[in-house]
Every structure is written in C-alpha cells, then in structure tokens.
Design a protein around this motif. Sequence first.
Motif, mmCIF file in Angstrom:
data_model
loop_
_atom_site.group_PDB
_atom_site.id
_atom_site.type_symbol
_atom_site.label_atom_id
_atom_site.label_comp_id
_atom_site.label_asym_id
_atom_site.label_seq_id
_atom_site.Cartn_x
_atom_site.Cartn_y
_atom_site.Cartn_z
ATOM 1 N N ARG A 1 0.845 -0.946 -0.249
ATOM 2 C CA ARG A 1 -0.078 0.066 -0.349
ATOM 3 C C ARG A 1 0.805 1.627 0.242
ATOM 4 O O ARG A 1 0.502 2.355 -1.058
ATOM 5 C CB ARG A 1 -0.854 0.065 1.399
ATOM 6 N N SER A 2 1.654 1.620 0.964
ATOM 7 C CA SER A 2 2.803 2.349 0.750
ATOM 8 C C SER A 2 3.191 2.442 -0.330
ATOM 9 O O SER A 2 3.391 4.321 -1.292
ATOM 10 C CB SER A 2 3.515 1.917 1.753
ATOM 11 N N GLN B 1 1.132 4.162 -2.552
ATOM 12 C CA GLN B 1 0.609 5.567 -2.493
ATOM 13 C C GLN B 1 2.271 6.761 -2.619
ATOM 14 O O GLN B 1 1.284 7.774 -3.559
ATOM 15 C CB GLN B 1 0.629 5.689 -1.117
ATOM 16 N N ALA B 2 2.523 5.978 -2.841
ATOM 17 C CA ALA B 2 4.458 6.411 -3.299
ATOM 18 C C ALA B 2 4.668 6.565 -4.612
ATOM 19 O O ALA B 2 5.198 7.932 -5.182
ATOM 20 C CB ALA B 2 5.477 5.817 -2.232
ATOM 21 N N ALA C 1 2.238 6.378 -6.730
ATOM 22 C CA ALA C 1 0.428 7.637 -7.337
ATOM 23 C C ALA C 1 1.102 9.096 -7.154
ATOM 24 O O ALA C 1 1.535 9.937 -6.441
ATOM 25 C CB ALA C 1 -0.139 7.599 -5.960
#
Lengths: 271, 207
Positions: B200-201, B204-205, B207
């Motif tokens: 997930r992280s 997100q990074a 995105a």
Amino acid sequence: MNVSKPDSALLLLGHGSTENPDSSQPCWDHAEAIEREGLFGSVHCAFWKEEPNLRQIWPMIEESEVYVVPNFISEGYFTRQVLPRELELQGHTTKRGELLVHYCDPVGIHPAMTGLLTKRALEIVDEGVRPEETSLIVVGHGTGLNKKSTEAIKVQVEAIRQSDVPFARVLDAYMEEAPFVADWRELTDTPNVVVVPFFIADGLHSYQDIPVLLGIESEPTAAASQREVFRQNPYRMDGRTLYYSSAIGTDPSLARVILDQVAYFDEHYRT
Amino acid sequence: MSLAETLSELLPPGTELAFGELALSRSASGVFRARHTQDRDAGALQPIETVRELRELAKNDAAGEYRPLKTAPGLVGGWTTETDCPREFLKRLDAIYPGVFAAACAHAEGRADAVALRATLDRQTGMYRFAGTISDEDARRVVSEVCAAGCLRHVVWPIGVDEAPSPPPRDPGSIPLICLEACTFAVNKARELAKEAFERSQAQAQA
C-alpha cells in the motif's frame, strides 16, 4: 548399532505442514516404532509447522538429557539455521537449565541411507526385472538458492554407483533444477526406470507434484491419506516401464537410521 | 513432580476438569476418562484406546478437513478414552492437544515465560523476515483475527517486548489452554499484513 538410553529422551524434529495432513506422519511412525523398543525414557516429535511446535517442546521433556535428531533429508537452511535458532541450541551440546541437549546430524546424511535407497528400489520392481536393465533415479527438490540441498542426493547416488547392485544407471534429478526429473525419458535409456523420492514424507512434493512431472498424473491429486489406493506400479509409458516409490523417509527402516544418528553423535561429537 | 503426577493430583478420583473441548474425569476407582464436552452426558460412545487413533481423530474436523492447529475449535466428538495409567492418559491428551498440559504446568511453575510477538517476529529469517515490519495496529489484528477468532488458547504473550503478559484465567474447574508464543499461523498472518501495508505504501508513493 545398539542404543539404550533409558535416562534420556529422544526428540525427532520434522517440518510438518499446515496444508498436507501426511507431512508429519513418518515422524510419528518412526517415533512410535522407537518408543515400542523401550530404548529411551520417552520419545517426542516437534515440528516447524505443526504441533507440538519447536518452541513448545521443552516443557514436555522430563529427562536430564535429550538427543535431538532432525528428520530432515539434507543439511542446510533448516538444520543449520531454523532448528538451532528456534530451539536455542549452540553447537553439538547445549545446556538448558538442568537439561543437556545433544543435537545430532539429520537422518538424510547418514551413510545407512545408501542401503535404504537400494533396498527400496529393488523392493518395488516386479520379480524378474533385472537391475542391469533398470535405471534408478533418486529425485530431490533442488533449488538454485542452496547448493547443500542437492549435496546429500549426489553423495547417495555416487555411493550406490560404487555399490555391488548392478543398476544400469544411477542418476540424481530434481524438481526445480537440472537435471530435471520431468526429463526422465531423455535421462535414461533402459527398459525399466525406478524413481525414488529423496523426501521425508509423501507430502505435497513427492505425492502430488513429482507424479505430474513424471507424467503419471495429469494434475496434482488429493493428499495420499485422502485417496483409497496408493500408486499402481508399474506405469507403462512410451514403451518403458516406470516404477514410482513412496518417499524414502516413509520406509520403516528409517527408525534404525535415527538410532544410528544417535550412536554417531556419541561416537563423534560427545565430549 | 512429574507431569503425570501433576495431572493425577489435579484430577483426584471422583472429580472432573474441563480442558479445551475435552471433559476429563476420574472414576472413584481411579480410571481416567476423556471425551468431548458435547458428549459429557452421551450414552454410547466409541472407545478409543491408543494414542495413534486419538492423533488421527484430532487430525480432521467433522467435515473431513485437515486441522493443522490442534487447539482450533472443531474437535470431533462421539468417542471416549479411558485408562488407569496417568502417564498413558497424558500421552492421549497430548495426542489431541500436543504439549498444552506441559506448557500450562511450566508456566504456572515459572519455568516457561511468554515471548512477546515482536521478539518472535524479529528473529524470523527467510520468507518470514518481513513479518517484523508489522505495525502495532496490524499486530493487534493478528491477535483478533487469528488467535481470538480461530483458537481456544488464551494469549499470554504481549505484542511489545516492554509490555506485560496477560495472565492466564484462573478457574479451578479447568486446565487452561495457554499460548506462550505466537504460532506459525500468527507469524504467517503478520507477514501477510506487513506485506500488504508495504505494498500500500509503495502504491501511494508512486501515485
């Protein structure tokens, strides 16, 4: 070699499985056979993936000494790292409070395995099948990650070649590295081929995966204990006769090899 | 005192004890008996006389599905096992709940301490090494989603190494099923949650 240690416990270590119900069975079978002989004060099993877990075993042992024998086929990641770490062992003998823990070599590297492999191969072929017209393939998992994992098999194959059993060819083959067991037709040129899995149990790999690689099954079957019939040797394929053995670790004689490893410990490591 | 002697003392003639899904009892003449709690008042039960048969019985649930975690609920009933030998009785209990009685005794006597989840995860190697990166929040999910939901044991171990363990329940009518250290299922779940959080992280990074 006779082993009699009524004041010591024997602890067999197995991998176990959270998916395959047959993985731990050989360990329990050998423990039961040794227990019946009354050679130790008590006999236990502990597993990486089942219960009793490696970390839960110490409170069950009530003797002042315990011989720990990894029921593993080769030396490597598990016997050198995981098992000593989980059991908090250092070197051959570790003192845990009042308990002396003797860490033996894994069963698979004992020289007695050579005779066991040959016996198993000769047992499963039909009467009249001549070793001179038969290739023996000892099959292991194999992985590019650890050279040690194939070493035990290569040693056994060489020892069988040097023995007085006149197999036409004796080969090592693997699931995941060359020479691949899936290429057994090309690796051998004899009318008969015997394949003996150098595995501890008839678990996922030896019972479900290798038969697919050999072409005996088109897809992985249910676990061994969930099928009514084991395997129907021999298999006639492409004009050849193929015999597929159950895993070497399921042979009842392995209980004797476990005791041999205890004796070996006393002779070579005990101070 | 040996484990078998401790068991004999905890279960004197004419008494009963609960042990997970087992109802233990001892007759006035000293015979030990175990059966499923649901069969406490049942009449005809199948007698089982060997450790091996009991281990087989505990292997699968009523639907025939493999039970790799022996302290998960779902032990099948319909049987009874009896012996007058305390050592043999302990072996039979170990076939159903391996090492659980010994763990309860060792903990009660101060010979076995709980191991914090972080200590268990931090020593993992290979494919489980990543489990050590789990957040405290996800670690609590391991306890609620794996331990509380699927196991009869009382979790004694804390999450952090500086946290106090949770003492086992004290009930004179039962032998506690305690968990002193996260099992393979909990470690596996920790790895799964840690990997999900990492992915997930990463997403997100990017995105």
